[in-house]
Design a protein around this motif. Structure first.
Motif, PDB file in Angstrom:
ATOM      1  N   ILE A 440       0.834  -1.203   0.000  1.00  0.00           N
ATOM      2  CA  ILE A 440       0.000   0.000   0.000  1.00  0.00           C
ATOM      3  C   ILE A 440       0.868   1.252   0.000  1.00  0.00           C
ATOM      4  O   ILE A 440       0.625   2.209  -0.747  1.00  0.00           O
ATOM      5  CB  ILE A 440      -0.956  -0.001   1.216  1.00  0.00           C
ATOM      6  CG1 ILE A 440      -1.965  -1.148   1.098  1.00  0.00           C
ATOM      7  CG2 ILE A 440      -1.690   1.333   1.333  1.00  0.00           C
ATOM      8  CD1 ILE A 440      -2.804  -1.350   2.325  1.00  0.00           C
ATOM      9  N   ALA A 443       2.558   1.743  -3.488  1.00  0.00           N
ATOM     10  CA  ALA A 443       1.658   2.322  -4.495  1.00  0.00           C
ATOM     11  C   ALA A 443       1.308   3.771  -4.149  1.00  0.00           C
ATOM     12  O   ALA A 443       1.167   4.614  -5.031  1.00  0.00           O
ATOM     13  CB  ALA A 443       0.384   1.484  -4.605  1.00  0.00           C
ATOM     14  N   GLY A 444       1.185   4.044  -2.828  1.00  0.00           N
ATOM     15  CA  GLY A 444       0.853   5.407  -2.412  1.00  0.00           C
ATOM     16  C   GLY A 444       1.967   6.397  -2.689  1.00  0.00           C
ATOM     17  O   GLY A 444       1.718   7.595  -2.892  1.00  0.00           O
ATOM     18  N   SER A 592      -6.188   2.357 -11.726  1.00  0.00           N
ATOM     19  CA  SER A 592      -5.640   1.745 -10.519  1.00  0.00           C
ATOM     20  C   SER A 592      -4.188   2.155 -10.316  1.00  0.00           C
ATOM     21  O   SER A 592      -3.386   2.109 -11.256  1.00  0.00           O
ATOM     22  CB  SER A 592      -5.725   0.216 -10.619  1.00  0.00           C
ATOM     23  OG  SER A 592      -4.991  -0.393  -9.580  1.00  0.00           O
ATOM     24  N   TYR A 594      -2.043   0.489  -8.942  1.00  0.00           N
ATOM     25  CA  TYR A 594      -1.233  -0.733  -8.946  1.00  0.00           C
ATOM     26  C   TYR A 594      -0.932  -1.216 -10.365  1.00  0.00           C
ATOM     27  O   TYR A 594      -0.183  -2.169 -10.542  1.00  0.00           O
ATOM     28  CB  TYR A 594      -1.954  -1.851  -8.187  1.00  0.00           C
ATOM     29  CG  TYR A 594      -2.214  -1.520  -6.742  1.00  0.00           C
ATOM     30  CD1 TYR A 594      -1.192  -1.579  -5.800  1.00  0.00           C
ATOM     31  CD2 TYR A 594      -3.473  -1.145  -6.303  1.00  0.00           C
ATOM     32  CE1 TYR A 594      -1.425  -1.283  -4.467  1.00  0.00           C
ATOM     33  CE2 TYR A 594      -3.714  -0.843  -4.972  1.00  0.00           C
ATOM     34  CZ  TYR A 594      -2.683  -0.909  -4.061  1.00  0.00           C
ATOM     35  OH  TYR A 594      -2.918  -0.608  -2.750  1.00  0.00           O
ATOM     36  N   LYS A 654      -8.643   4.826  -3.555  1.00  0.00           N
ATOM     37  CA  LYS A 654      -8.285   3.706  -4.422  1.00  0.00           C
ATOM     38  C   LYS A 654      -7.599   2.585  -3.643  1.00  0.00           C
ATOM     39  O   LYS A 654      -7.486   1.465  -4.135  1.00  0.00           O
ATOM     40  CB  LYS A 654      -7.370   4.192  -5.551  1.00  0.00           C
ATOM     41  CG  LYS A 654      -8.048   5.106  -6.572  1.00  0.00           C
ATOM     42  CD  LYS A 654      -7.050   5.602  -7.593  1.00  0.00           C
ATOM     43  CE  LYS A 654      -7.698   6.490  -8.627  1.00  0.00           C
ATOM     44  NZ  LYS A 654      -8.543   5.733  -9.569  1.00  0.00           N
ATOM     45  N   PHE A 655      -7.113   2.888  -2.447  1.00  0.00           N
ATOM     46  CA  PHE A 655      -6.400   1.895  -1.651  1.00  0.00           C
ATOM     47  C   PHE A 655      -7.320   1.223  -0.630  1.00  0.00           C
ATOM     48  O   PHE A 655      -6.855   0.503   0.247  1.00  0.00           O
ATOM     49  CB  PHE A 655      -5.220   2.550  -0.921  1.00  0.00           C
ATOM     50  CG  PHE A 655      -4.243   3.226  -1.854  1.00  0.00           C
ATOM     51  CD1 PHE A 655      -3.245   2.507  -2.472  1.00  0.00           C
ATOM     52  CD2 PHE A 655      -4.341   4.579  -2.115  1.00  0.00           C
ATOM     53  CE1 PHE A 655      -2.350   3.115  -3.328  1.00  0.00           C
ATOM     54  CE2 PHE A 655      -3.458   5.206  -2.974  1.00  0.00           C
ATOM     55  CZ  PHE A 655      -2.455   4.470  -3.583  1.00  0.00           C
ATOM     56  N   GLN A 658      -7.255  -2.747  -0.256  1.00  0.00           N
ATOM     57  CA  GLN A 658      -5.992  -3.228   0.304  1.00  0.00           C
ATOM     58  C   GLN A 658      -5.830  -2.798   1.763  1.00  0.00           C
ATOM     59  O   GLN A 658      -5.287  -3.537   2.579  1.00  0.00           O
ATOM     60  CB  GLN A 658      -4.819  -2.711  -0.534  1.00  0.00           C
ATOM     61  CG  GLN A 658      -4.639  -3.426  -1.870  1.00  0.00           C
ATOM     62  CD  GLN A 658      -5.763  -3.135  -2.844  1.00  0.00           C
ATOM     63  OE1 GLN A 658      -6.218  -2.001  -2.947  1.00  0.00           O
ATOM     64  NE2 GLN A 658      -6.201  -4.141  -3.570  1.00  0.00           N
ATOM     65  N   GLN A 659      -6.324  -1.596   2.089  1.00  0.00           N
ATOM     66  CA  GLN A 659      -6.258  -1.143   3.477  1.00  0.00           C
ATOM     67  C   GLN A 659      -7.151  -1.993   4.367  1.00  0.00           C
ATOM     68  O   GLN A 659      -6.809  -2.271   5.515  1.00  0.00           O
ATOM     69  CB  GLN A 659      -6.656   0.334   3.560  1.00  0.00           C
ATOM     70  CG  GLN A 659      -5.590   1.273   3.026  1.00  0.00           C
ATOM     71  CD  GLN A 659      -6.066   2.702   2.928  1.00  0.00           C
ATOM     72  OE1 GLN A 659      -7.266   2.984   2.861  1.00  0.00           O
ATOM     73  NE2 GLN A 659      -5.128   3.638   2.906  1.00  0.00           N
TER      74      GLN A 659
END
Length: 787
Positions: A440, A443-444, A592, A594, A654-655, A658-659
């Motif tokens: 995460i 990607a952030g 995305s 990712y 968008k996360f 996953q979060q």
């Protein structure tokens, strides 16, 4: 006999209160985790799975195959598909289209509310049999100006007044008559609306078979073979368009769409079901760890209970009576733990609702829930107590009345395996937590391609379109904004895509057929407002240059794919329309975070621009700017409430999935470690109790507290180290497989395993050494005198 078993079980549990408390806490936490997960899993399994004719309701997907044989599926279809399916195929009972979820202003007198709704075909109501509290299913959408409201929206607008036949104004111009009131949508559906209106402009939205804009559902007649029907649809688009470029339609059960929405080569290969399986497995592992604590502590105390078993056997007790006694003890523990777990689940459910983002409820008023809970408690008690019951009841009276050395080594080896398993699971979860968090963060930290801070998006609605220039002028002249533009959709999402039918300078027909773009729309000042980097050329400026009506911007990925050396000023033909490339921009993330950035085409237009983008002045406070922006927007669009979104917050959304996974992994890894250490604490305490005299003798002979602590701790630390060695490759395999879903991903570094292992060793050492130090500090005079 049963009453006697209960009395003896209660006395035994009360006699060894410390071990009972450890077992109760461990089982309670494990059962709570399973209960919470069970509620969530039940909700997921019932997603869009509750319609009366669910076996015959299908979503229509677009299946496309490129020249390389790769098959892709799209969830949207042409508006022509639904009427064609009804007209040409007798197997189809009903067909219904949905056109996007759109927020509109609903007005009734002085009451004005913005709410999200859908335009749908009338058959939608009959197909999905949503419960109408008022109105008629067959007539609710019979007129073009009818509207169905959900119960909560109706109460918000009309209060206690009867809403039927009342007139609501949509977007300050279109009158609609309330024809029905629908029960609010349940939490386990993918539909998202608070009102429905008839679909009347399908031709305008999707005029031909090559334009896709609708979600389409069909209901087949009972007994229809869906595989045979899908074979009939293979050439439908080709026949309707007389073109080889068209794909085919494909039916997919709506009951599977939520859980099995991931496709490879047109075949479902997973989706949300993977997360359901993962979370279910983790919950069961945590419960298993808690049961292992019970098994470990029960078998560890076998030496003290051996004489009890022997005496009972000597006086005539049968083995099945002893098994029943020990199972009664484990069931009593499970009942106490289960009761506490239900209470704890109710108390912690609101916390988990914030993680799952769904209003989950433990429906204690449902008798089937109680049957499931009782069955779960008894099953847990039996599973936890079955092995200890058979082990303890199997002791031989002669051997049991001796020192009991013969089976000690075997029992200890088995307990070692259980401890290794416990900590192995905990270490895997710790590694998973670290990897998910790192992914995460990775990607952030990826370069978005534009500056997300100081950017605000506002939906263009009401009179904002015709007053756009005046709004922009006031925002700039008052120093509130440094740049303003408008686009077709949010810059954090793709507005759409187009494939095939392109040509450009130096392209071949084969290249044009394979070329695809993510699409964007703008009028002027897009680069300045977003803070994009201009690689070559200039920005689109259709507001001041009429010639820019055919202007387009391309990103670096598009230029690379098209193999253009000097793109600025060259043409790009899309179907029958010719555009001019006026600028090249850097790659920026619109989909995305990712996935890699794909080719993008942004074209000039003054139509269908639904999104106002404002770059605010960094020299002023955000709150003051928002107040000033609201005043200007309300000045030119007074009928609508002021609503806005910060782009950086939208991008952060968008996360979310996953979060959610990271939070769950963190919570469950913490629980696994806690329960494992709880069992280790009890085991260490009991081992220290068994070796009391040995410790006393060692102290008399001069052993130090640290030496005794090391002696008692090293065997347990050895087990944790073995757990690390065994768990690490399993964790690497599992997390490497999880990372394969992301094109933009981290590499799993060695230090992650070292950190997880060190954390496990440290926690285990603190747990064991606390008991070891306590035992080492006992007065040897008292311990050696103790009989």
């Amino acid at each position: 006999m049963f009453k006697n078993h209960i009395k003896i079980a209660w006395r035994n549990l009360w006699k060894i209160k410390s071990y009972s408390i450890i077992n109760i806490i461990g089982l309670c936490i494990g059962m709570t985790a399973v209960l919470i997960i069970g509620i969530w899993v039940q909700n997921q399994l019932q997603f869009d799975n509750f319609y009366s004719d669910k076996e015959n309701i299908y979503k229509v997907l677009n299946k496309n195959r490129n020249d390389e044989g790769k098959i892709s599926l799209q969830e949207y279809t042409s508006g022509q598909a639904s009427p064609a399916l009804i007209a040409d195929y007798p197997e189809v009972e009903r067909a219904a289209r949905i056109y996007w979820s759109i927020s509109k202003l609903l007005s009734f007198g002085d009451k004005k509310i913005k709410s999200k709704g859908n335009e749908v075909d009338p058959a939608f109501i009959q197909m999905f049999d949503f419960k109408l509290l008022k109105g008629n299913n067959n007539k609710a959408l019979g007129e073009t100006r009818n509207i169905i409201l959900t119960e909560s929206l109706a109460k918000s607008i009309f209060g206690e007044k009867d809403p039927l036949d009342q007139t609501i104004i949509l977007d300050n111009k279109e009158p609609y008559k309330v024809s029905a009131i629908m029960q609010d949508l349940p939490g386990n559906t993918n539909f998202d609306f608070t009102y429905l209106i008839p679909l009347v402009n399908a031709e305008g939205y999707s005029p031909n078979w090559n334009t896709i804009a609708f979600t389409t559902y069909i209901q087949l007649k009972k007994g229809t073979n869906v595989d045979a029907f899908n074979n009939k649809l293979i050439d439908i688009i080709k026949k309707k368009t007389n073109s080889e470029l068209g794909g085919s339609l494909f039916l997919y059960p709506i009951s599977k769409m939520h859980l099995y929405s991931k496709f490879e080569q047109g075949i479902p290969v997973g989706g949300k079901i993977d997360q359901v399986k993962l979370v279910t497995g983790i919950g069961l592992l945590i419960l298993l760890i808690a049961c292992i604590n019970f098994i470990n502590l029960s078998t560890a105390r076998s030496q003290k209970r051996a004489k009890e078993v022997a005496i009972r056997k000597v006086v005539g007790a049968q083995r099945f009576n002893l098994i029943a006694q020990f199972l009664t003890e484990s069931l009593l523990l499970a009942i106490i733990s289960g009761t506490l777990a239900i209470t704890l689940a109710i108390l912690t459910l609101p916390l988990f609702n914030t993680i799952f983002d769904k209003p989950l409820v433990l429906a204690l008023s449902d008798p089937t829930i109680w049957l499931a809970l009782i069955g779960f408690i008894f099953l847990t008690g039996i599973l936890a107590g079955l092995y200890p019951a058979f082990v303890l009841s199997g002791f031989k009276p002669i051997k049991s009345l001796k020192i009991f050395r013969s089976s000690k080594k075997i029992a200890l080896n088995f307990r070692e395996l259980l401890v290794i398993f416990q900590f192995g699971v905990a270490i895997i979860l710790i590694i998973a937590t670290i990897v998910v968090r790192r992914q995460i963060e990775y990607a952030g930290q990826r370069d978005v391609g534009y500056t997300t801070s100081q950017l605000i998006e506002i939906g263009m609605e009401g009179d904002m379109g015709k007053n756009y220039e005046a709004i922009k002028s006031e925002l700039l002249n008052n120093g509130i904004a440094t740049a303003v533009t408008r686009s077709g959709s949010s810059i954090t999402s793709n507005a759409g895509s187009a494939w095939g039918g392109f040509s450009w300078e130096g392209s071949t027909p084969e290249q044009g057929k394979k070329m695809g773009f993510n699409l964007g729309r703008t009028e002027s000042d897009l680069i300045k407002t977003l803070g994009l980097k201009l690689i070559a050329g200039r920005d689109i400026d259709y507001a001041r240059l009429a010639a820019d009506s055919s202007a387009v911007l391309l990103n670096e990925a598009a230029i690379k794919e098209m193999n253009l050396k000097n793109p600025v000023g060259t043409y790009l033909k899309w179907g029958s329309t010719t555009y001019t490339i006026v600028g090249v921009i850097n790659d920026y993330i619109s989909g995305s975070p990712y996935n890699p950035v794909t080719p993008m085409l942004i074209y000039a237009t003054k139509k269908s621009l639904y999104n106002l983008i404002i770059r605010t002045n960094p020299g002023s406070s955000v709150q003051d700017q928002l107040k000033q922006i609201e005043q200007i927007i309300k000045k030119f669009n007074p009928a609508y409430p002021f609503e806005y979104q910060f782009v950086d917050q939208k991008f952060a959304g968008k996360f979310k999935d996953q979060q959610q996974t990271a939070r769950l992994a963190f919570i469950f890894s913490g629980l696994a470690i806690f329960i494992s250490c709880l069992g280790l604490f009890g085991l260490a305490s009991y081992i220290a109790e068994l070796r009391t005299k040995e410790i006393g003798i060692r102290k008399v002979l001069g052993a130090s507290v640290s030496g005794i602590t090391t002696m008692l701790s090293k065997d347990f630390i050895k087990l944790v180290i073995i757990s690390i060695v065994l768990a690490s490759p399993i964790a690497w395999w599992a997390m490497n497989k999880w990372l394969q879903d992301f094109s933009y991903r981290i590499e799993i570094q060695w230090w992650i395993f070292a950190l997880a292992g060190a954390a496990a060793v440290l926690v285990a050492f603190v747990t064991v050494s606390s008991q070891a130090i306590r035992a080492a500090n006992h007065n040897p005079v008292k311990t050696l005198r103790d009989e």
